[in-house]
Design an enzyme around this catalytic site. Sequence first.
Site, PDB file in Angstrom:
ATOM      1  N   GLY A   1     -36.048  26.188 -33.681  1.00 45.99           N
ATOM      2  CA  GLY A   1     -37.036  27.156 -34.157  1.00 45.99           C
ATOM      3  C   GLY A   1     -36.485  28.566 -33.974  1.00 45.99           C
ATOM      4  O   GLY A   1     -35.267  28.765 -33.907  1.00 45.99           O
TER       5      GLY A   1
ATOM      6  N   GLU B   1     -55.631  35.599 -41.368  1.00 43.80           N
ATOM      7  CA  GLU B   1     -54.799  35.521 -42.573  1.00 43.80           C
ATOM      8  C   GLU B   1     -55.248  34.368 -43.468  1.00 43.80           C
ATOM      9  O   GLU B   1     -55.316  34.491 -44.689  1.00 43.80           O
ATOM     10  CB  GLU B   1     -53.322  35.362 -42.193  1.00 43.80           C
ATOM     11  CG  GLU B   1     -52.767  36.609 -41.514  1.00 43.80           C
ATOM     12  CD  GLU B   1     -51.246  36.631 -41.385  1.00 43.80           C
ATOM     13  OE1 GLU B   1     -50.708  37.741 -41.262  1.00 43.80           O
ATOM     14  OE2 GLU B   1     -50.596  35.575 -41.394  1.00 43.80           O
TER      15      GLU B   1
ATOM     16  N   GLY C   1     -36.441  30.654 -31.389  1.00 44.26           N
ATOM     17  CA  GLY C   1     -35.675  30.926 -30.174  1.00 44.26           C
ATOM     18  C   GLY C   1     -34.346  30.181 -30.154  1.00 44.26           C
ATOM     19  O   GLY C   1     -33.291  30.776 -29.900  1.00 44.26           O
TER      20      GLY C   1
HETATM   21  C1  LIG Z   1     -49.604  29.125 -38.581  1.00 41.34           C
HETATM   22  C2  LIG Z   1     -48.784  30.020 -37.693  1.00 41.34           C
HETATM   23  C3  LIG Z   1     -48.668  31.382 -37.993  1.00 41.34           C
HETATM   24  C4  LIG Z   1     -47.898  32.228 -37.189  1.00 41.34           C
HETATM   25  N1  LIG Z   1     -47.774  33.556 -37.530  1.00 41.34           N
HETATM   26  C5  LIG Z   1     -46.947  34.347 -36.805  1.00 41.34           C
HETATM   27  C6  LIG Z   1     -46.706  35.705 -37.198  1.00 41.34           C
HETATM   28  O1  LIG Z   1     -47.274  36.184 -38.191  1.00 41.34           O
HETATM   29  N2  LIG Z   1     -45.845  36.443 -36.462  1.00 41.34           N
HETATM   30  C7  LIG Z   1     -45.215  35.937 -35.359  1.00 41.34           C
HETATM   31  O2  LIG Z   1     -44.415  36.642 -34.727  1.00 41.34           O
HETATM   32  N3  LIG Z   1     -45.423  34.669 -34.955  1.00 41.34           N
HETATM   33  C8  LIG Z   1     -46.268  33.862 -35.653  1.00 41.34           C
HETATM   34  N4  LIG Z   1     -46.489  32.563 -35.250  1.00 41.34           N
HETATM   35  C9  LIG Z   1     -45.911  32.100 -33.982  1.00 41.34           C
HETATM   36  C10 LIG Z   1     -44.466  31.729 -34.127  1.00 41.34           C
HETATM   37  O3  LIG Z   1     -44.271  30.861 -35.220  1.00 41.34           O
HETATM   38  C11 LIG Z   1     -44.016  31.079 -32.830  1.00 41.34           C
HETATM   39  O4  LIG Z   1     -44.252  31.973 -31.771  1.00 41.34           O
HETATM   40  C12 LIG Z   1     -42.533  30.734 -32.874  1.00 41.34           C
HETATM   41  O5  LIG Z   1     -42.302  29.762 -33.861  1.00 41.34           O
HETATM   42  C13 LIG Z   1     -42.060  30.242 -31.514  1.00 41.34           C
HETATM   43  O6  LIG Z   1     -40.693  29.993 -31.596  1.00 41.34           O
HETATM   44  P1  LIG Z   1     -40.029  28.849 -30.713  1.00 41.34           P
HETATM   45  O7  LIG Z   1     -38.574  28.942 -30.926  1.00 41.34           O
HETATM   46  O8  LIG Z   1     -40.574  28.891 -29.338  1.00 41.34           O
HETATM   47  O9  LIG Z   1     -40.600  27.491 -31.331  1.00 41.34           O
HETATM   48  P2  LIG Z   1     -40.643  26.955 -32.821  1.00 41.34           P
HETATM   49  O10 LIG Z   1     -40.260  27.977 -33.798  1.00 41.34           O
HETATM   50  O11 LIG Z   1     -41.964  26.310 -32.946  1.00 41.34           O
HETATM   51  O12 LIG Z   1     -39.519  25.835 -32.820  1.00 41.34           O
HETATM   52  C14 LIG Z   1     -39.579  24.723 -31.983  1.00 41.34           C
HETATM   53  C15 LIG Z   1     -38.658  23.666 -32.558  1.00 41.34           C
HETATM   54  O13 LIG Z   1     -38.511  22.636 -31.604  1.00 41.34           O
HETATM   55  C16 LIG Z   1     -38.569  21.386 -32.243  1.00 41.34           C
HETATM   56  N5  LIG Z   1     -39.012  20.421 -31.245  1.00 41.34           N
HETATM   57  C17 LIG Z   1     -40.175  20.413 -30.547  1.00 41.34           C
HETATM   58  N6  LIG Z   1     -40.205  19.390 -29.675  1.00 41.34           N
HETATM   59  C18 LIG Z   1     -39.040  18.729 -29.826  1.00 41.34           C
HETATM   60  C19 LIG Z   1     -38.481  17.588 -29.208  1.00 41.34           C
HETATM   61  N7  LIG Z   1     -39.124  16.939 -28.231  1.00 41.34           N
HETATM   62  N8  LIG Z   1     -37.276  17.157 -29.617  1.00 41.34           N
HETATM   63  C20 LIG Z   1     -36.596  17.803 -30.604  1.00 41.34           C
HETATM   64  N9  LIG Z   1     -37.075  18.905 -31.215  1.00 41.34           N
HETATM   65  C21 LIG Z   1     -38.272  19.373 -30.828  1.00 41.34           C
HETATM   66  C22 LIG Z   1     -39.531  21.592 -33.387  1.00 41.34           C
HETATM   67  O14 LIG Z   1     -39.308  20.636 -34.414  1.00 41.34           O
HETATM   68  C23 LIG Z   1     -39.207  23.013 -33.817  1.00 41.34           C
HETATM   69  O15 LIG Z   1     -38.243  23.056 -34.835  1.00 41.34           O
HETATM   70  C24 LIG Z   1     -47.253  31.703 -36.047  1.00 41.34           C
HETATM   71  C25 LIG Z   1     -47.390  30.341 -35.732  1.00 41.34           C
HETATM   72  C26 LIG Z   1     -48.138  29.501 -36.547  1.00 41.34           C
HETATM   73  C27 LIG Z   1     -48.248  28.028 -36.199  1.00 41.34           C
END
Ligand SMILES: Cc1cc2nc3c(=O)[nH]c(=O)nc-3n(C[C@H](O)[C@H](O)[C@H](O)COP(=O)(O)OP(=O)(O)OC[C@H]3O[C@@H](n4cnc5c(N)ncnc54)[C@H](O)[C@@H]3O)c2cc1C
Length: 415
Positions: free
Chosen positions: A14, A171, A16
Amino acid sequence: MNEPIPHLVIVGAGFGGLRAAQGLAKAPIRITLIDKQNYHLFQPLLYQVAIAGLVPAQIAYPVRTIFRRQKNLTFQMGEVTEIDLEARYVKLDGSIIAYEYLIIATGGQTNFFGNSSIRQNAFELKNIESAIATRNHLLRMFELASQAADAEKRRALLTFVIVGAGPTGVETAGALAELITHVMKKDYPQMDLKEVRVILLEAGSRVMAAYPDALRQATFKLLRGKNVEILLNTRLTDYDGERLTLSDGKTMDCRTLIWAAGVRASELADQLKVPQAASGRIVTAATLQLPAHPEVFIVGDSAHCTDNKDQTLPMLATVAQQQGRSVAKNLRRILRNEKPTPFQYQDLGLLATIGRNAAVARIWGFSFSGFMAWVIWVALHIYRIIGFRNRLVVLINWAWDYFFYDNQVRLITKE
Ligand SMILES: Cc1cc2nc3c(=O)[nH]c(=O)nc-3n(C[C@H](O)[C@H](O)[C@H](O)COP(=O)(O)OP(=O)(O)OC[C@H]3O[C@@H](n4cnc5c(N)ncnc54)[C@H](O)[C@@H]3O)c2cc1C
């Protein structure tokens, strides 16, 4: 003799995980990036898939394509089901992958706060599948309503409730209201649009609680201008798919409830058995390392981390990206036998759109709303989508929808 090259496992591609991997492209480290999906998803535009504005391929990008040129990285698709912090390995679909360093970037999941009736019957916006299911359902409600002779049944079919007045709920409500007034009006000319209700339910006393007061008021006004009904201080207690119940005992018939009222850390965070803060987020040191396991880093929605005012950092893509970059920098330092440095969040502002020509923004300390904020929102989101082709296609789509009052993807498909 040459030192062996250390192995880093990153779980989650994702916001991060992607930044961390990219930041280590030239580092003397072997990277295995794991994700249960083979694509990176731009979640902030998921609601556009749900309201038939974009197709999923426009907001998702294959991980293997992103890393085609990164020689020190291997991608493996699969779900990590277990992590052994002592023995230093992750379990992936039955196989075991050992690591010297680990980055957990598994994001978050929808938080239904233990309410099983809502979990079973509400729609959520968390992944492509749930967004498509929401789109199919929304469009099906109009088809069914167009055939329903009974006025009460028609009204239930045409009542759309969104729970949670944070940015996602706001939104979605704004975009759904516009889909109805600009597009459905043309597709269903016989339908009396006065029977359609878009309702935003919020348990707290404010919309967009994290935004400055002026923007909260602007959001309220903009939503009301689009005929969105806003019910504040209203807590949902039950939903059986046909009728919702509020904490004061009142009920309302509605066939659509979209839950946008909570996010918690991913399932894997619970499995680790390490200290967790609110919403199940894992407590980290200032360097984003696990205090008892400095070889493990946590980034993004799964990490609990505070800023210099001791405020918990929100679950935002910008936070996850900055943390991913910081962890990459710290790993490069560790590989040079230097000490890691604390993560410092740079607040880049807030931005949310409430439909056509309308958005609210706080950038460099200035709060503003309306057309300018909307233009910035459009430009920034197009810039942040991965892949030139996706950017171009989204731009053309949005321009088309803007000028012709249309939503391209009004297809009801089999799931
Ligand atoms: C509908 C919606 C709207 C949003 N709007 C905004 C916005 O306008 N602005 C903003 O800044 N943020 C927004 N966010 C929040 C933002 O998307 C998250 O904060 C961000 O995606 C977090 O990043 P991350 O890297 O922690 O996790 P993510 O981007 O969620 O990535 C996590 C990844 O880990 C993978 N994963 C999870 N568990 C496992 C596992 N056990 N094994 C293998 N892979 C796994 C998933 O498949 C995914 O690809 C929104 C979120 C949503 C749901």
